[in-house]
Design a protein around this motif. Structure first.
Motif, PDB file in Angstrom:
ATOM      1  N   THR A 103    -110.231  23.662 -66.439  1.00  0.00           N
ATOM      2  CA  THR A 103    -109.174  23.613 -65.447  1.00  0.00           C
ATOM      3  C   THR A 103    -107.958  24.450 -65.834  1.00  0.00           C
ATOM      4  OG1 THR A 103    -108.418  21.593 -66.474  1.00  0.00           O
ATOM      5  CG2 THR A 103    -109.780  21.367 -64.518  1.00  0.00           C
ATOM      6  N   ALA A 104    -107.982  25.015 -67.034  1.00  0.00           N
ATOM      7  CA  ALA A 104    -106.844  25.851 -67.426  1.00  0.00           C
ATOM      8  C   ALA A 104    -106.903  27.145 -66.615  1.00  0.00           C
ATOM      9  CB  ALA A 104    -106.914  26.149 -68.918  1.00  0.00           C
ATOM     10  N   ARG A 105    -106.054  27.219 -65.656  1.00  0.00           N
ATOM     11  CA  ARG A 105    -106.088  28.387 -64.786  1.00  0.00           C
ATOM     12  C   ARG A 105    -105.026  29.392 -65.167  1.00  0.00           C
ATOM     13  NH1 ARG A 105    -109.583  26.644 -61.165  1.00  0.00           N
ATOM     14  NH2 ARG A 105    -109.606  24.409 -61.102  1.00  0.00           N
ATOM     15  N   GLU A 106    -105.284  30.585 -64.763  1.00  0.00           N
ATOM     16  CA  GLU A 106    -104.335  31.662 -65.062  1.00  0.00           C
ATOM     17  C   GLU A 106    -102.950  31.323 -64.525  1.00  0.00           C
ATOM     18  OE1 GLU A 106    -104.966  36.133 -64.455  1.00  0.00           O
ATOM     19  OE2 GLU A 106    -106.938  35.209 -64.394  1.00  0.00           O
ATOM     20  N   GLY A 107    -101.969  31.598 -65.291  1.00  0.00           N
ATOM     21  CA  GLY A 107    -100.594  31.419 -64.820  1.00  0.00           C
ATOM     22  C   GLY A 107    -100.136  29.978 -64.871  1.00  0.00           C
ATOM     23  N   GLN A 108    -101.020  29.084 -65.264  1.00  0.00           N
ATOM     24  CA  GLN A 108    -100.608  27.690 -65.287  1.00  0.00           C
ATOM     25  C   GLN A 108     -99.841  27.398 -66.570  1.00  0.00           C
ATOM     26  OE1 GLN A 108    -103.419  24.897 -63.649  1.00  0.00           O
ATOM     27  NE2 GLN A 108    -102.997  23.520 -65.336  1.00  0.00           N
ATOM     28  N   ASP A 109     -98.799  26.641 -66.418  1.00  0.00           N
ATOM     29  CA  ASP A 109     -97.986  26.262 -67.572  1.00  0.00           C
ATOM     30  C   ASP A 109     -98.860  25.541 -68.594  1.00  0.00           C
ATOM     31  OD1 ASP A 109     -96.254  25.205 -69.356  1.00  0.00           O
ATOM     32  OD2 ASP A 109     -95.145  23.962 -67.921  1.00  0.00           O
ATOM     33  N   PRO A 110     -99.001  26.102 -69.789  1.00  0.00           N
ATOM     34  CA  PRO A 110     -99.919  25.486 -70.763  1.00  0.00           C
ATOM     35  C   PRO A 110     -99.458  24.112 -71.219  1.00  0.00           C
ATOM     36  CG  PRO A 110     -98.680  27.299 -71.756  1.00  0.00           C
ATOM     37  CD  PRO A 110     -98.360  27.312 -70.282  1.00  0.00           C
ATOM     38  N   ASP A 111     -98.157  23.845 -71.099  1.00  0.00           N
ATOM     39  CA  ASP A 111     -97.677  22.542 -71.552  1.00  0.00           C
ATOM     40  C   ASP A 111     -97.660  21.506 -70.437  1.00  0.00           C
ATOM     41  OD1 ASP A 111     -97.292  23.501 -74.089  1.00  0.00           O
ATOM     42  OD2 ASP A 111     -95.287  24.259 -73.586  1.00  0.00           O
ATOM     43  N   PHE A 112     -98.118  21.905 -69.283  1.00  0.00           N
ATOM     44  CA  PHE A 112     -98.056  20.999 -68.152  1.00  0.00           C
ATOM     45  C   PHE A 112     -99.090  19.896 -68.296  1.00  0.00           C
ATOM     46  CE2 PHE A 112     -99.687  20.219 -63.716  1.00  0.00           C
ATOM     47  CZ  PHE A 112     -98.668  19.348 -63.367  1.00  0.00           C
ATOM     48  N   GLU A 113     -98.595  18.694 -68.484  1.00  0.00           N
ATOM     49  CA  GLU A 113     -99.515  17.563 -68.564  1.00  0.00           C
ATOM     50  C   GLU A 113     -99.238  16.655 -67.383  1.00  0.00           C
ATOM     51  OE1 GLU A 113    -100.333  15.537 -72.294  1.00  0.00           O
ATOM     52  OE2 GLU A 113     -99.330  17.207 -73.291  1.00  0.00           O
ATOM     53  N   PRO A 114    -100.019  16.776 -66.357  1.00  0.00           N
ATOM     54  CA  PRO A 114     -99.729  16.077 -65.110  1.00  0.00           C
ATOM     55  C   PRO A 114     -99.580  14.573 -65.302  1.00  0.00           C
ATOM     56  CG  PRO A 114    -101.857  17.222 -64.983  1.00  0.00           C
ATOM     57  CD  PRO A 114    -101.256  17.557 -66.295  1.00  0.00           C
ATOM     58  N   ALA A 115    -100.461  13.984 -66.101  1.00  0.00           N
ATOM     59  CA  ALA A 115    -100.422  12.537 -66.242  1.00  0.00           C
ATOM     60  C   ALA A 115     -99.097  12.094 -66.869  1.00  0.00           C
ATOM     61  CB  ALA A 115    -101.586  12.063 -67.091  1.00  0.00           C
ATOM     62  N   ARG A 116     -98.681  12.849 -67.925  1.00  0.00           N
ATOM     63  CA  ARG A 116     -97.447  12.463 -68.613  1.00  0.00           C
ATOM     64  C   ARG A 116     -96.253  12.566 -67.679  1.00  0.00           C
ATOM     65  NH1 ARG A 116     -95.306  15.644 -73.443  1.00  0.00           N
ATOM     66  NH2 ARG A 116     -94.705  16.629 -71.525  1.00  0.00           N
ATOM     67  N   GLN A 117     -96.231  13.683 -66.910  1.00  0.00           N
ATOM     68  CA  GLN A 117     -95.083  13.875 -66.029  1.00  0.00           C
ATOM     69  C   GLN A 117     -95.064  12.864 -64.887  1.00  0.00           C
ATOM     70  OE1 GLN A 117     -94.017  17.834 -65.156  1.00  0.00           O
ATOM     71  NE2 GLN A 117     -94.715  18.605 -67.131  1.00  0.00           N
ATOM     72  N   ALA A 118     -96.235  12.629 -64.314  1.00  0.00           N
ATOM     73  CA  ALA A 118     -96.293  11.645 -63.230  1.00  0.00           C
ATOM     74  C   ALA A 118     -95.861  10.284 -63.765  1.00  0.00           C
ATOM     75  CB  ALA A 118     -97.708  11.561 -62.679  1.00  0.00           C
ATOM     76  N   HIS A 119     -96.318   9.985 -64.965  1.00  0.00           N
ATOM     77  CA  HIS A 119     -95.970   8.716 -65.598  1.00  0.00           C
ATOM     78  C   HIS A 119     -94.454   8.613 -65.774  1.00  0.00           C
ATOM     79  CE1 HIS A 119     -95.501   5.907 -69.023  1.00  0.00           C
ATOM     80  NE2 HIS A 119     -96.455   5.256 -68.370  1.00  0.00           N
ATOM     81  N   PHE A 120     -93.859   9.705 -66.227  1.00  0.00           N
ATOM     82  CA  PHE A 120     -92.411   9.734 -66.441  1.00  0.00           C
ATOM     83  C   PHE A 120     -91.655   9.454 -65.137  1.00  0.00           C
ATOM     84  CE2 PHE A 120     -88.471  12.218 -66.259  1.00  0.00           C
ATOM     85  CZ  PHE A 120     -87.766  11.641 -67.304  1.00  0.00           C
ATOM     86  N   PHE A 121     -91.990  10.238 -64.092  1.00  0.00           N
ATOM     87  CA  PHE A 121     -91.296  10.064 -62.817  1.00  0.00           C
ATOM     88  C   PHE A 121     -91.447   8.646 -62.276  1.00  0.00           C
ATOM     89  CE2 PHE A 121     -92.200  14.771 -62.028  1.00  0.00           C
ATOM     90  CZ  PHE A 121     -90.925  15.145 -62.425  1.00  0.00           C
ATOM     91  N   LEU A 122     -92.648   8.173 -62.324  1.00  0.00           N
ATOM     92  CA  LEU A 122     -92.923   6.894 -61.666  1.00  0.00           C
ATOM     93  C   LEU A 122     -92.310   5.719 -62.417  1.00  0.00           C
ATOM     94  CD1 LEU A 122     -96.572   7.611 -60.525  1.00  0.00           C
ATOM     95  CD2 LEU A 122     -94.592   7.295 -59.047  1.00  0.00           C
ATOM     96  N   THR A 123     -92.343   5.774 -63.760  1.00  0.00           N
ATOM     97  CA  THR A 123     -91.753   4.648 -64.485  1.00  0.00           C
ATOM     98  C   THR A 123     -90.226   4.706 -64.439  1.00  0.00           C
ATOM     99  OG1 THR A 123     -92.119   5.915 -66.490  1.00  0.00           O
ATOM    100  CG2 THR A 123     -93.642   4.121 -66.084  1.00  0.00           C
ATOM    101  N   GLN A 124     -89.691   5.929 -64.434  1.00  0.00           N
ATOM    102  CA  GLN A 124     -88.238   6.070 -64.339  1.00  0.00           C
ATOM    103  C   GLN A 124     -87.710   5.559 -63.006  1.00  0.00           C
ATOM    104  OE1 GLN A 124     -85.778   7.838 -66.514  1.00  0.00           O
ATOM    105  NE2 GLN A 124     -87.382   7.112 -67.884  1.00  0.00           N
ATOM    106  N   GLU A 125     -88.332   6.027 -61.949  1.00  0.00           N
ATOM    107  CA  GLU A 125     -87.759   5.829 -60.623  1.00  0.00           C
ATOM    108  C   GLU A 125     -88.430   4.726 -59.806  1.00  0.00           C
ATOM    109  OE1 GLU A 125     -85.317   8.051 -59.324  1.00  0.00           O
ATOM    110  OE2 GLU A 125     -85.163   9.151 -61.216  1.00  0.00           O
TER     111      GLU A 125
END
Ligand SMILES: [Zn+2]
Length: 624
Positions: free
Chosen positions: A489-511
């Motif tokens: 799933t590592a696609r060209e141009g995709q942010d290599p540090d992008f971890e969708p689960a971590r970020q979604a987790h952050f947003f959802l638990t914060q807000e």
């Protein structure tokens, strides 16, 4: 089930669910990580069965079957969890540690099945040895007259059960206990002071020894019946005696814990590769027919063994092909069984052709007298089942008169009504009207009505409507813990540090953006699972929630990018503000009605803040 670190989870990590399911189901790539095919667990026409490659699970939106690779193997092979783990490990060449079962009963059943397979293997070898002995001269002579040479005899492991009922018993007694022998279906016995339980014939008069067990099959040519994997689980014995007393011409093993006749197709183990490759199967009635056709070089042949085709057999076959040429005459002796088989195959949506040989010929006799080429030639001219039926209808009921036409129609209608697809039924009605020569529009109308009036097959669609796009994106992110690390799933141009689960987790638990949504409980479960590093599809979700997660993960046509995730978060944020504004509006009305100026002022201020936040959201600063 599989716990992190245990053997099952090691196996699971190394298994490729797409490849293993693909051994049973024809899969087509239908998304970046998603494959689909016809569900092996229920009858369907359009694929609602999906397999997800990176999350390693399957789900059927038709019957809701779903789970991981072990659930799949357990279900399709009808075995226990430890057996499924063992089977997948064997496929991968991973050595097994000592097996542990979840209950003593489960352990007993698995052991019993293993022992029953062993005794059948032993019996099969015994019958094969017996066929070589001087006492088996008449059996060899019989096989010779049936045109079977040594190669086919060896390939099909054909054997001979001697006249004496005690030889087999004595041959296996050292290795197997009496309970296994009784459960195997290979033996009959007399209980003390009672007449025989399973057979009213006595064995060859020998004095009774330690037990009253004796072979059920005596003086018969033995055809082993095997699983799809080629393991012997039962026998058919063809009698060599001419007297009535020796029992039926063909004697089959009874149902046992390893053998159920409705789940087995004779010769499928040898035919399955050819069936898959040629994309059709030849179905004949008896074992001898099957062996003859096979020895003529047509390896995609199976036999229903004289009984009507059952639903599990149709499902089993449909894993390899949904096209079938039926080579038995629905007109002759086994007419009722043949008719039922064909009816079932129609309703299971097989594409059926009928091969009709000259009167008096079964496949075995035809090949022996006319040769393999003539059979192949006849096969090439097999007729579509409905053409065959229409011809029969016209032959039985001459359609020159209106009465004849109505009779022919009434003959055909029940057959047509079995076709699952309404569209095909409608087409068929037109075809019949044309071929039988029905000009009356009233009769045509009636025919079409009768053909199509049948409960329409239910269309199963994934429950998309229950979730907004934003919720779907967030659930997908949360449920794909290793998406960023997966090379696929590592696609060209995709942010290599992008971890969708971590970020979604952050947003959802914060807000707590999902507060108050119908998906709140599900999202909370996924958040907890993420914190504990658990596989989302391994969670004990409710059926509807499992279905939702499966549908979200399967629908991966759009890449999960940081932008997509941000937009989803923003959209949920907006929706929350809208909910809050709505709330505020009610409170405000209330305060104004009660002339509470202080509260009104505070609420108005809050409303300004919320509206500002709403505008800010629209301009693009994420909720961070
Ligand atoms: Zn299904």
């Amino acid at each position: 089930m599989a716990q992190p670190g245990d053997f099952a989870s090691t196996v699971k990590q190394q298994a490729d669910i797409v490849r293993i399911v693909g051994e049973y189901v024809k899969l087509r790539k239908s998304g970046a990580q998603n494959y689909s095919g016809l569900c092996p667990f229920h009858q369907e026409k359009t694929a609602s069965f999906s397999v997800h490659a990176s999350n390693q699970f399957f789900h059927c939106f038709g019957c809701n079957a779903g789970g991981d690779i072990f659930t799949f193997v357990q279900k399709i092979e009808n075995i226990t969890f430890p057996e499924a783990v063992r089977m997948v490990a064997e496929k991968l060449g991973i050595p097994m540690p000592k097996v542990s079962y979840s209950s003593p009963e489960e352990a007993r059943q698995a052991r019993q099945r293993g022992t029953l397979l062993d005794i059948h293997e032993r019996a099969c070898a015994f019958f094969q040895e017996q066929l070589k002995r001087p006492e088996a001269a008449h059996a060899r002579e019989y096989l010779k007259t049936r045109g079977l040479g040594p190669e086919m005899i060896a390939e099909f492991r054909i054997g001979f059960s001697p006249e004496s009922g005690f030889l087999l018993r004595d041959a296996v007694r050292g290795q197997f206990d009496e309970e296994t022998m009784r459960e195997s279906g290979l033996f009959s016995w007399k209980d003390k002071d009672q007449s025989p339980v399973t057979s009213n014939q006595t064995p060859d008069g020998q004095a009774q020894q330690k037990t009253a067990l004796y072979s059920k099959f005596r003086n018969r040519v033995m055809f082993p019946i095997c699983t799809e994997q080629g393991k012997v689980i039962a026998f058919t014995g063809r009698t060599l005696a001419n007297d009535e007393k020796s029992g039926p011409k063909y004697l089959n093993s009874p149902e046992t814990p390893i053998y159920s006749k409705s789940r087995v197709l004779f010769n499928l183990d040898k035919a399955k590769e050819a069936i898959r490759k040629l994309d059709y199967a030849i179905l004949v009635e008896g074992q001898m027919d099957c062996i003859s056709v096979y020895s003529a070089g047509l390896h995609n042949v199976i036999a229903s063994s004289g009984t009507a085709f059952a639903e599990p057999q149709a499902r089993l076959l449909s894993r390899f092909s949904k096209k079938i040429v039926v080579n038995f005459d629905p007109d002759t002796a086994g007419a009722a069984a043949a008719e039922r088989s064909l009816a079932l195959l129609v309703s299971e949506d097989f594409e059926i052709k009928v091969l009709t040989l000259e009167a008096g010929f079964d496949p075995d006799l035809f090949i022996r007298e006319k040769g393999a080429n003539a059979y192949t030639e006849a096969l090439a001219h097999s007729q579509k089942y409905f053409d065959y039926l229409i011809e029969r209808a016209r032959a039985l009921h001459p359609v020159r008169t209106p009465e004849g036409k109505v009779k022919a129609l009434n003959y055909l209608l029940p057959h047509i009504q079995r076709i699952p697809s309404r569209i095909v039924r409608d087409e068929m009605a037109n075809e019949i009207a044309h071929r039988i020569g029905i000009e009356s529009s009233v009769l045509r109308q009636e025919l079409r009505h009768a053909a199509t009036a049948r409960s329409a097959s239910r269309v199963n669609t994934p429950p998309k409507a229950q979730l907004t796009d934003a919720e779907r994106v967030l659930i997908r992110a949360l449920a794909s813990p290793d998406l960023a690390h997966s090379p696929q799933t590592a696609r060209e141009g995709q942010d290599p540090d992008f971890e969708p689960a971590r970020q979604a987790h952050f947003f959802l638990t914060q807000e707590r953006l999902h507060e108050g949504l119908s998906s709140q409980a599900l999202i909370d479960t996924l958040l907890t699972a993420h914190e504990q590093g658990l596989d989302p599809m391994g969670l004990p979700l409710e059926e509807n929630d499992r279905r939702l997660v499966a549908s979200v993960l399967m629908d991966d046509h759009e890449d999960l990018t940081p932008e997509l995730l941000e937009n989803a978060v923003r959209s949920l944020g907006k929706r929350r503000i809208l909910r809050q504004l709505d709330d505020l509006q009610h409170q405000l009305k209330d305060a104004e009605r009660r002339n509470d100026a202080v509260l009104s002022a505070r609420l108005l201020q809050e409303r300004v803040k919320l509206r500002r936040a709403m505008g800010a959201g629209a301009e693009g600063s994420a909720v961070q």
